[in-house]
Design an enzyme around this catalytic site. Structure first.
Site, PDB file in Angstrom:
ATOM      1  N   GLY A  49       0.855  -1.201   0.000  1.00 49.15           N
ATOM      2  CA  GLY A  49       0.000   0.000   0.000  1.00 49.15           C
ATOM      3  C   GLY A  49       0.857   1.203   0.000  1.00 49.15           C
ATOM      4  O   GLY A  49       1.444   1.702   0.834  1.00 49.15           O
ATOM      5  N   THR A  50       1.064   1.625  -0.816  1.00 50.18           N
ATOM      6  CA  THR A  50       2.304   2.337  -1.090  1.00 50.18           C
ATOM      7  C   THR A  50       2.062   3.556  -1.977  1.00 50.18           C
ATOM      8  O   THR A  50       1.203   3.522  -2.834  1.00 50.18           O
ATOM      9  CB  THR A  50       3.277   1.376  -1.795  1.00 50.18           C
ATOM     10  OG1 THR A  50       3.438   0.227  -0.984  1.00 50.18           O
ATOM     11  CG2 THR A  50       4.602   2.022  -2.055  1.00 50.18           C
ATOM     12  N   VAL A  51       2.841   4.619  -1.794  1.00 48.68           N
ATOM     13  CA  VAL A  51       2.832   5.756  -2.704  1.00 48.68           C
ATOM     14  C   VAL A  51       4.226   5.917  -3.295  1.00 48.68           C
ATOM     15  O   VAL A  51       5.233   5.710  -2.627  1.00 48.68           O
ATOM     16  CB  VAL A  51       2.408   7.058  -1.995  1.00 48.68           C
ATOM     17  CG1 VAL A  51       0.938   6.980  -1.593  1.00 48.68           C
ATOM     18  CG2 VAL A  51       3.263   7.373  -0.789  1.00 48.68           C
TER      19      VAL A  51
END
Length: 529
Positions: free
Chosen positions: A348-350
């Site tokens: 879940g990452t940006v």
């Protein structure tokens, strides 16, 4: 790299941004926060850090103040790699989790020490031009005054509420009306605004040593978890350099283990033994050999990659040319296989990018891991915590077995591409195990087929699940999917918009500026001036 092809052959038809200074992130408000720093006289690092801080507020479904982070920076002369992931609490042992029945995916006992704040501090201190506190202004305003939730964020938010609503602090912070915010609904996090002000004013010390650290430790204790004030105070991020693989005249750089970036390097090393340019782009042969190469690379990573101090083999061993040549020979062009790991020689990452007119380029990734992460939000702080501890195993003898003060296997990876010793691209793709798979596919599209960065991002992707199971986007040619299925791939076509295929941003250096490309799979925006 072949001649750059400016055509956009895929459904998105999103146009790249061309400018002397650029920022691109998965959320428009964060991209504009970074651009504001550039307009105020800051550099690419200032822009990247401001965007990263803002993303914790405007895209909380993927990251938070309690995230981890990695970055690769071209400072105009050299490449630098930063590992700002956290280590496990001192009390974490295999016996500790045996008493719990295993390592949980959610809750406090999935939380390692958060590293993102230390990344912001270290990047600003070493490379930034603006005052550290200035970088927080957009995020603090959005946290205190609120912002309109973007459509993709709203959808992901709603999907996670049933899973996390009972985790400590989650409902109070992220379900103010008993539900997830709707698209275009205003959402504010005043507690997070106060926390960010404390971090800004103390240059991060409040988070690891002061008031915020005390509140994190007290909440952990109240929830029966192991994290202590001493665990937080012991944290430090590390300049670790990069590891790289040459491919078709390009050189992809990744953060070394404990991250999964080496998966992309191993896969490209295997693919270098095949003439993909002779195979039609998006055709069955090309996609098949990419899938098989990535499966081989993933098998090795799952067996060997861990905190470097605990690995049985070094990154250089996994990248040994003779070893990769042998792995390439295992690929059968007519049959899909479920590979085991190899035996490398032992020695879940940006996601966001920023680049400026001085030549500085940044590739930065920040994550809570599984969406909101652990689901834990420390009361009164707005600090949502990652669940990176779920990346450990309890398997005896495995290099990634849980232990005190140890970094787990990590999925988040920024990428950077050099060409002939010169910087060419900040490149990355968010999305769990999709990240290394995505890096590989982007490199093939640009290196073998000469696609421009925007077309490479827009092109259909595959995602290996496990064994022979592969998810594919539906805009692959029908003939390709039929031929892959005939070779034994167990395909699950998934409609466009499904988030597990990741979200990419690329900044490519041109004479006098950059081509900046963003991904229509999320609310991404590339901006510049």
């Amino acid at each position: 790299m072949t001649q750059l092809d400016w055509t956009l052959p895929y459904l998105s038809q999103r146009k790249p941004t061309l400018a002397a200074n650029v920022v691109s992130t998965s959320q428009p408000l964060a991209a504009q926060a970074g651009l504001r720093m550039l307009l105020d006289g800051g550099n690419a690092v200032d822009a990247a850090v401001a965007a990263a801080i803002t993303l914790t507020i405007v895209e909380p479904v993927s990251n938070g103040i309690g995230s981890d982070a990695f970055a690769i920076v071209w400072d105009g002369k050299a490449l630098h790699g930063l590992n700002a992931s956290g280590r496990s609490p001192a009390a974490w042992t295999p016996d500790y989790f045996a008493r719990l029945g295993g390592i949980p995916e959610r809750g406090w006992n999935a939380v390692t020490v958060p590293g993102a704040v230390s990344a912001w501090v270290e990047l600003s201190k070493r490379f930034g031009k603006l005052a550290f506190a200035d970088l927080f202004a957009p995020a603090i305003r959005y946290a205190r005054e609120g912002y309109l939730v973007s459509p993709t964020v709203a959808r992901l938010w709603a999907n996670q509420v049933p899973i996390l609503k009972d985790q400590p602090g989650f409902a109070r912070a992220f379900m103010p009306d008993g539900r997830a915010p709707l698209a275009a609904e205003r959402f504010a996090m005043p507690d997070a605004a106060e926390t960010l002000e404390l971090v800004a004013d103390s240059r991060g010390r409040a988070f690891y040593e002061g008031e915020l650290a005390a509140r994190l430790a007290a909440h952990a204790s109240a929830c029966g978890a192991a994290m202590t004030h001493a665990d937080l105070a012991a944290h430090g991020c590390d300049w670790v350099g990069t590891v790289s693989q040459k491919y078709r005249g390009l050189e992809l750089h990744e953060i070394p283990p404990s991250g999964q970036g080496i998966v992309a390097l191993v896969a490209l090393g295997i693919l270098s033994h095949f003439d993909l340019r002779a195979m039609p782009v998006d055709g069955a042969d090309s996609v098949h050999v990419q899938i098989e190469a990535v499966k081989l690379a993933l098998a090795d990573a799952m067996r060997f990659v861990a905190d470097p101090g605990h690995m049985e083999v070094a990154a250089r061993d996994l990248l040994d040319p003779a070893y990769l040549a042998g792995r390439a020979k295992l690929v059968d062009m007519q049959r899909a296989q479920d590979f085991g790991h190899g035996a490398p020689p032992r020695g879940g990452t940006v996601y966001l990018i920023a680049a400026d007119a001085s030549g500085m380029m940044v590739s930065l990734i920040q994550s809570n891991y599984m969406g909101f992460g652990s689901g834990v939000v420390v009361p009164g702080t707005g600090i949502s915590l990652q669940n990176r501890g779920a990346g450990f195993t309890t398997r005896e003898g495995h290099p990634n077995r849980v232990a005190p003060a140890k970094r787990p296997f990590h999925t988040i990876i920024p990428g950077f591409v050099m060409q002939d010793g010169r910087p060419l691209m900040s490149l990355g793709l968010m999305g769990g195990t999709m990240q290394a798979q995505g890096h590989t596919q982007l490199m093939v599209r640009m290196g073998d087929y000469g696609q421009n960065p925007q077309a490479a991002i827009d092109g259909p992707r595959f995602r290996i699940v496990k064994g022979l199971e592969v998810n594919v986007e539906t805009h692959f040619p029908a003939a390709t999917l039929e031929a892959l299925a005939a070779r034994g791939h167990r395909l699950t076509p998934i409609a466009e918009g499904y988030m597990d295929f990741g979200c990419s941003q690329i900044a490519m250096r041109l004479d006098g500026g950059y081509l900046c490309a963003s991904d229509a799979r999320r609310d991404s925006l590339a901006v510049g001036y």
